[in-house]
Design an enzyme around this catalytic site. Structure first.
Site, PDB file in Angstrom:
ATOM      1  N   LYS A 165      40.419  25.525  47.543  1.00 21.65           N
ATOM      2  CA  LYS A 165      39.415  24.585  48.044  1.00 21.65           C
ATOM      3  C   LYS A 165      39.951  24.352  49.616  1.00 21.65           C
ATOM      4  O   LYS A 165      41.676  24.811  50.185  1.00 21.65           O
ATOM      5  CB  LYS A 165      39.772  23.337  47.458  1.00 21.65           C
ATOM      6  N   GLY A 201      22.549   7.438  41.709  1.00 20.46           N
ATOM      7  CA  GLY A 201      21.494   8.281  43.164  1.00 20.46           C
ATOM      8  C   GLY A 201      20.918   9.318  42.611  1.00 20.46           C
ATOM      9  O   GLY A 201      20.941  10.653  41.695  1.00 20.46           O
ATOM     10  N   VAL A 202      19.793   9.238  42.875  1.00 20.03           N
ATOM     11  CA  VAL A 202      18.569  10.008  43.274  1.00 20.03           C
ATOM     12  C   VAL A 202      18.767  10.837  44.997  1.00 20.03           C
ATOM     13  O   VAL A 202      17.192  10.926  44.828  1.00 20.03           O
ATOM     14  CB  VAL A 202      17.197   9.290  42.804  1.00 20.03           C
ATOM     15  N   GLY A 203      19.672  11.556  44.808  1.00 19.80           N
ATOM     16  CA  GLY A 203      20.176  12.592  46.242  1.00 19.80           C
ATOM     17  C   GLY A 203      19.240  13.669  45.852  1.00 19.80           C
ATOM     18  O   GLY A 203      18.047  13.801  44.990  1.00 19.80           O
ATOM     19  N   VAL A 250      20.109  16.362  43.760  1.00 19.98           N
ATOM     20  CA  VAL A 250      20.829  16.859  41.875  1.00 19.98           C
ATOM     21  C   VAL A 250      20.183  15.570  41.112  1.00 19.98           C
ATOM     22  O   VAL A 250      19.089  15.946  40.625  1.00 19.98           O
ATOM     23  CB  VAL A 250      21.689  16.461  42.254  1.00 19.98           C
ATOM     24  N   TYR A 301      17.739  13.060  41.967  1.00 19.95           N
ATOM     25  CA  TYR A 301      15.661  13.054  42.094  1.00 19.95           C
ATOM     26  C   TYR A 301      15.320  14.463  41.422  1.00 19.95           C
ATOM     27  O   TYR A 301      14.152  13.882  41.117  1.00 19.95           O
ATOM     28  CB  TYR A 301      15.673  13.290  43.856  1.00 19.95           C
TER      29      TYR A 301
HETATM   30  P1  NAD Z   1      23.286  13.452  47.638  1.00 19.86           P
HETATM   31  O1  NAD Z   1      24.273  13.048  48.861  1.00 19.86           O
HETATM   32  O2  NAD Z   1      21.955  14.581  47.660  1.00 19.86           O
HETATM   33  O3  NAD Z   1      22.966  12.379  46.382  1.00 19.86           O
HETATM   34  C1  NAD Z   1      23.736  11.443  46.282  1.00 19.86           C
HETATM   35  C2  NAD Z   1      23.102  10.293  45.824  1.00 19.86           C
HETATM   36  O4  NAD Z   1      23.802   8.880  45.720  1.00 19.86           O
HETATM   37  C3  NAD Z   1      22.092   9.727  47.010  1.00 19.86           C
HETATM   38  O5  NAD Z   1      21.244   9.669  47.185  1.00 19.86           O
HETATM   39  C4  NAD Z   1      22.776   8.734  48.020  1.00 19.86           C
HETATM   40  O6  NAD Z   1      22.278   7.235  48.420  1.00 19.86           O
HETATM   41  C5  NAD Z   1      23.449   8.144  46.443  1.00 19.86           C
HETATM   42  N1  NAD Z   1      24.115   7.052  46.328  1.00 19.86           N
HETATM   43  C6  NAD Z   1      25.822   6.849  46.956  1.00 19.86           C
HETATM   44  N2  NAD Z   1      26.693   6.219  46.855  1.00 19.86           N
HETATM   45  C7  NAD Z   1      25.734   4.947  45.099  1.00 19.86           C
HETATM   46  C8  NAD Z   1      25.547   4.384  44.604  1.00 19.86           C
HETATM   47  N3  NAD Z   1      27.276   3.449  44.590  1.00 19.86           N
HETATM   48  N4  NAD Z   1      24.799   3.823  43.332  1.00 19.86           N
HETATM   49  C9  NAD Z   1      23.393   4.391  43.468  1.00 19.86           C
HETATM   50  N5  NAD Z   1      23.502   5.791  44.430  1.00 19.86           N
HETATM   51  C10 NAD Z   1      24.601   6.048  44.942  1.00 19.86           C
HETATM   52  O7  NAD Z   1      24.538  14.284  46.261  1.00 19.86           O
HETATM   53  P2  NAD Z   1      24.382  15.905  45.448  1.00 19.86           P
HETATM   54  O8  NAD Z   1      24.300  17.022  46.558  1.00 19.86           O
HETATM   55  O9  NAD Z   1      22.865  15.231  44.775  1.00 19.86           O
HETATM   56  O10 NAD Z   1      25.499  15.884  44.232  1.00 19.86           O
HETATM   57  C11 NAD Z   1      25.799  14.605  43.700  1.00 19.86           C
HETATM   58  C12 NAD Z   1      26.818  14.601  42.733  1.00 19.86           C
HETATM   59  O11 NAD Z   1      27.422  15.550  42.113  1.00 19.86           O
HETATM   60  C13 NAD Z   1      27.650  14.082  44.337  1.00 19.86           C
HETATM   61  O12 NAD Z   1      29.047  13.212  43.535  1.00 19.86           O
HETATM   62  C14 NAD Z   1      28.622  15.869  44.551  1.00 19.86           C
HETATM   63  O13 NAD Z   1      29.723  16.551  44.342  1.00 19.86           O
HETATM   64  C15 NAD Z   1      27.705  16.653  42.471  1.00 19.86           C
HETATM   65  N6  NAD Z   1      27.815  17.927  42.503  1.00 19.86           N
HETATM   66  C16 NAD Z   1      26.501  18.020  43.272  1.00 19.86           C
HETATM   67  C17 NAD Z   1      26.189  19.368  43.086  1.00 19.86           C
HETATM   68  C18 NAD Z   1      25.075  20.179  44.242  1.00 19.86           C
HETATM   69  O14 NAD Z   1      24.529  21.779  43.539  1.00 19.86           O
HETATM   70  N7  NAD Z   1      24.273  19.521  45.047  1.00 19.86           N
HETATM   71  C19 NAD Z   1      26.633  20.792  42.467  1.00 19.86           C
HETATM   72  C20 NAD Z   1      28.480  19.864  41.733  1.00 19.86           C
HETATM   73  C21 NAD Z   1      28.298  18.908  41.800  1.00 19.86           C
END
Ligand code: NAD
Length: 370
Positions: free
Chosen positions: A82, A182-184, A186, A188
């Protein structure tokens, strides 16, 4: 400080920690390679305005170690590493700083492979790539594996099915209720997979627009972010932040199982015992969310031919198999699934250590000993 770094490295079992400074760009970064036993140490670079060097160091050590476990648990030929860049990504991120970071990565000769993490974008990684080949997860246009979130979502979906099988003897999510925090990126895509499989959805997001979109698209029930952890559901899927499950939040949970994408979901290791006491099935985060590194690995193996999406999809099907193994071991030994996942990863590392020792030529005796 130097002596303390060695103590920290000894405690975590880290191989190498590099402090990087570039006067022209103002770069201050730390790269931690936790283990290269199974392959090069892969892990994203995070840019964050850490309050102190010590805080940055502890973060990078902890994150690098977690990457080793994640790759080992998924049975991938990758180690853990990292990097952290100290600074505010909105103000201090410049092309010269990113390129200086790229040169630092290059100087490690491939023992550390970098990728995008918090505070960094795919576009930033393209800049880093100007100085080093050891960058992963660059855009699909430039031959990289691109945004991994589609595969992460798939892995979480499979993990949810595995939890259903463990709880009810049937993996189907049809008419089961899944609550997504969290519907970001992943969350969504996970909601989309679940809705297609006729699950009932409850969602929450601090971004009201994202929450409204998911509610409309998937006929989900929307609750406020501070309510999602307490809703009654079959599975709670944290897809927002780490540190979600604490002594306090665990006491009020009303789910039967937990399976989500967030990293480091448990605030303390003892929280795994607290979940077990409440009879909540916990699918360990790094087993569930391995889709991201699987995607990166496929990009790496593609070489010049580029990223092979079908291969990535095939490999993601190993996630439920790994999770079943974790649950089986936990049941057989009467330990938590979190402990079982750690022990399985540690066993793979130990096996690699033994193999590496066998391959090493025997040390020559010194003249004096002869
Ligand atoms: P992202 O930033 O696209 O989505 C996160 C969502 O959570 C956002 O829409 C945000 O507004 C929402 N959010 C933040 N705080 C919140 C709360 N207290 N309550 C409800 N919603 C809240 O991130 P992502 O890429 O979708 O990743 C989500 C999680 O998965 C992260 O912790 C990331 O480290 C982990 N992760 C992601 C991946 C990947 O491929 N993207 C891989 C491994 C782990």
């Amino acid at each position: 400080m130097a002596a303390d770094v060695f103590k920290d490295m000894q405690r975590g079992g880290h191989e190498e920690v590099v402090f990087c400074r570039d006067a022209d760009s103002g770069l201050r970064a730390i790269i931690a390679v936790h283990s290269t036993l199974l392959g090069p140490g892969l892990g994203g670079v995070r840019m964050w305005p850490y309050a102190s060097t010590e805080e940055a160091l502890q973060d990078v050590l902890r994150l690098a170690e977690a990457m080793t476990y994640k790759a080992a648990a998924a049975g991938l030929p990758l180690g853990g590493g990292k990097a952290v860049i100290i600074g505010d990504p909105r103000r201090a991120k410049t092309e010269s700083l990113l390129r200086a970071f790229g040169r630092a990565v290059e100087s490690l000769g491939g023992r550390y492979l970098t990728a995008e993490d918090v505070g960094m974008t795919v576009a930033d990684m393209e800049v880093v790539r100007k100085e080093t080949r050891h960058v992963t997860g660059t855009s699909e246009k430039s031959g990289g594996s691109g945004d991994p979130s589609h595969l992460t979502a798939k892995g979480v979906f499979y993990a949810i099915e595995t939890c259903m099988k463990e709880l009810y003897g049937d993996p189907s999510v049809k008419n089961r209720t899944v609550a997504i925090q969290g519907v970001g990126k992943v969350g969504y895509q996970l909601a989309e997979l679940l809705a297609t499989a006729d699950a009932r959805l409850i969602i929450a997001d601090t971004d009201a627009q994202r929450a409204m979109l998911a509610r409309r698209e998937f006929e989900a029930w929307r609750v406020e972010p501070d309510e999602i952890l307490q809703v009654e559901c079959d599975v709670l899927s944290p897809c927002a932040l780490g540190g979600v499950f604490t002594r306090k939040t665990i006491a009020t949970l009303r789910c039967r199982a937990i399976a989500g994408a967030s990293n480091n979901q448990l605030d303390q290791p003892a929280d795994a015992d607290r979940l077990a006491e409440r009879r909540i099935l916990y699918a360990p985060d790094y087993v569930v969310n391995a889709g991201g590194i699987i995607n990166i690995l496929v990009g790496l193996q593609g070489g010049r031919k580029g990223y092979d999406r079908a291969k990535a999809e095939r490999l993601a099907k190993r996630i439920p198999i790994a999770l079943q193994e974790v649950f089986r071991k936990a049941r057989a030994q009467g330990i938590t699934a979190a402990r079982a996942a750690d022990e399985l990863a540690e066993a793979r590392l130990e096996e690699a250590r033994v193999q590496a020792a066998k391959k090493r030529p025997p040390a020559r005796k010194s003249r004096r000993a002869r």
